[in-house]
Write a protein that holds these residues in place. Sequence first.
Motif, PDB file in Angstrom:
ATOM      1  N   GLU A 171       0.828  -1.196   0.000  1.00  0.00           N
ATOM      2  CA  GLU A 171       0.000   0.000   0.000  1.00  0.00           C
ATOM      3  C   GLU A 171       0.871   1.258   0.000  1.00  0.00           C
ATOM      4  OE1 GLU A 171      -2.024   1.071   3.558  1.00  0.00           O
ATOM      5  OE2 GLU A 171      -3.567   2.183   2.486  1.00  0.00           O
ATOM      6  N   PRO A 172       0.705   2.143  -0.909  1.00  0.00           N
ATOM      7  CA  PRO A 172      -0.196   2.000  -2.043  1.00  0.00           C
ATOM      8  C   PRO A 172       0.416   1.107  -3.120  1.00  0.00           C
ATOM      9  CG  PRO A 172       0.951   4.108  -2.165  1.00  0.00           C
ATOM     10  CD  PRO A 172       1.382   3.464  -0.882  1.00  0.00           C
ATOM     11  N   GLY A 194      -3.661  -2.267  -0.587  1.00  0.00           N
ATOM     12  CA  GLY A 194      -4.470  -1.050  -0.582  1.00  0.00           C
ATOM     13  C   GLY A 194      -4.078  -0.141  -1.728  1.00  0.00           C
ATOM     14  N   GLU A 196      -3.749   3.847  -3.311  1.00  0.00           N
ATOM     15  CA  GLU A 196      -3.427   5.193  -2.826  1.00  0.00           C
ATOM     16  C   GLU A 196      -4.722   5.965  -2.595  1.00  0.00           C
ATOM     17  OE1 GLU A 196      -0.607   7.206  -5.318  1.00  0.00           O
ATOM     18  OE2 GLU A 196      -0.826   9.107  -4.255  1.00  0.00           O
ATOM     19  N   THR A 197      -4.745   6.723  -1.507  1.00  0.00           N
ATOM     20  CA  THR A 197      -5.909   7.563  -1.234  1.00  0.00           C
ATOM     21  C   THR A 197      -5.496   9.033  -1.382  1.00  0.00           C
ATOM     22  OG1 THR A 197      -5.368   7.507   1.110  1.00  0.00           O
ATOM     23  CG2 THR A 197      -6.980   5.888   0.334  1.00  0.00           C
ATOM     24  N   LYS A 203      -1.431  10.678  -8.636  1.00  0.00           N
ATOM     25  CA  LYS A 203      -1.953   9.536  -7.876  1.00  0.00           C
ATOM     26  C   LYS A 203      -2.113   8.315  -8.790  1.00  0.00           C
ATOM     27  CE  LYS A 203      -6.292   8.322  -5.582  1.00  0.00           C
ATOM     28  NZ  LYS A 203      -7.537   8.869  -5.012  1.00  0.00           N
ATOM     29  N   LYS A 228      -7.889  -3.564   1.634  1.00  0.00           N
ATOM     30  CA  LYS A 228      -8.394  -2.370   2.320  1.00  0.00           C
ATOM     31  C   LYS A 228      -9.572  -1.769   1.545  1.00  0.00           C
ATOM     32  CE  LYS A 228      -5.871   0.290   4.642  1.00  0.00           C
ATOM     33  NZ  LYS A 228      -4.947   1.347   5.057  1.00  0.00           N
ATOM     34  N   ASP A 229     -10.382  -1.011   2.266  1.00  0.00           N
ATOM     35  CA  ASP A 229     -11.584  -0.442   1.643  1.00  0.00           C
ATOM     36  C   ASP A 229     -11.260   0.450   0.445  1.00  0.00           C
ATOM     37  OD1 ASP A 229     -13.051  -1.790   3.478  1.00  0.00           O
ATOM     38  OD2 ASP A 229     -13.643  -0.030   4.657  1.00  0.00           O
ATOM     39  N   SER A 230     -10.028   0.941   0.381  1.00  0.00           N
ATOM     40  CA  SER A 230      -9.647   1.772  -0.774  1.00  0.00           C
ATOM     41  C   SER A 230      -9.717   0.976  -2.076  1.00  0.00           C
ATOM     42  CB  SER A 230      -8.229   2.317  -0.584  1.00  0.00           C
ATOM     43  OG  SER A 230      -7.316   1.255  -0.345  1.00  0.00           O
TER      44      SER A 230
END
Length: 252
Positions: A171-172, A194, A196-197, A203, A228-230
């Motif tokens: 992650e990311p 995950g 990237e947020t 991005k 992950k929720d991402s």
Amino acid sequence: MNDTKIEWCDMTWNPVTGCLHGCEYCYAKKVAHRFDGKVFDTSPLPGGLHVLEDRPPWPPYPYGFAPTFHRYRLGDPASKTKGKTIFVCSMADLFGSWVPTKWIVDVLDACLAAPQHRYLFLTKNPKRYLELDEMALLPLQGNFWYGSTVTSPSTDYFTWSYTFNTFASIEPLLEPFGNSYSDQTRSLGWVIIGAETGNRKGKVIPDKAWVQEIQEYCRENDIPVFMKDSLIPIMGEAGMVREFPWEGGCRA
Ligand code: SF4
């Protein structure tokens, strides 16, 4: 210690904060600077390190994102009797090359003194695990999980032990891993993935196929996977996998 929205643990605990890796996507740095008063920033130790013996009244990150040992937090795990899964140093790299060995040992000792919890460590410098193990300073405990942050298949040392509980936090996810696994990768006890947020320019939004490749490798090698929720916008809720390597885990 604080409750957290991080899906794979119950709480975060930050006896050390700050990091010098300088990742451009760093979320922790933004948080630290949001609460950075610079009011105490007068005489750092060599290397720009800081030690806080007592809890500062305000702000919580008086030295911003400079490496800081909050020694007054060492007793926090022992003060919680109910077992939790704790992400140690979500606001730092505890095993960064700049962190004094004594700080790390003090944090590990505080974990050993509160064995009711499960501790998840995470670093971008996993060779420090090896160095500490060579010095017989890395506890081999069933409730200690030593993780490596991996963002691309070129990351060194992300698998380093068949003896300790290890995991990789991808992650990311910044690029496909393809077939870049080694025999040693099979030693991983857990893989977190995950995306990237945030809204950083540049991005990276991973392809579904990149995630599925990793998932397939883990399936073939009996490695639990936690998405992950991402990843929900990429995988869809039906494609999400949330596995924990320990039985009866806090959120399994
Ligand atoms: S390793 Fe983690 S804490 Fe350190 S700069 Fe990179 S994202 Fe931030």
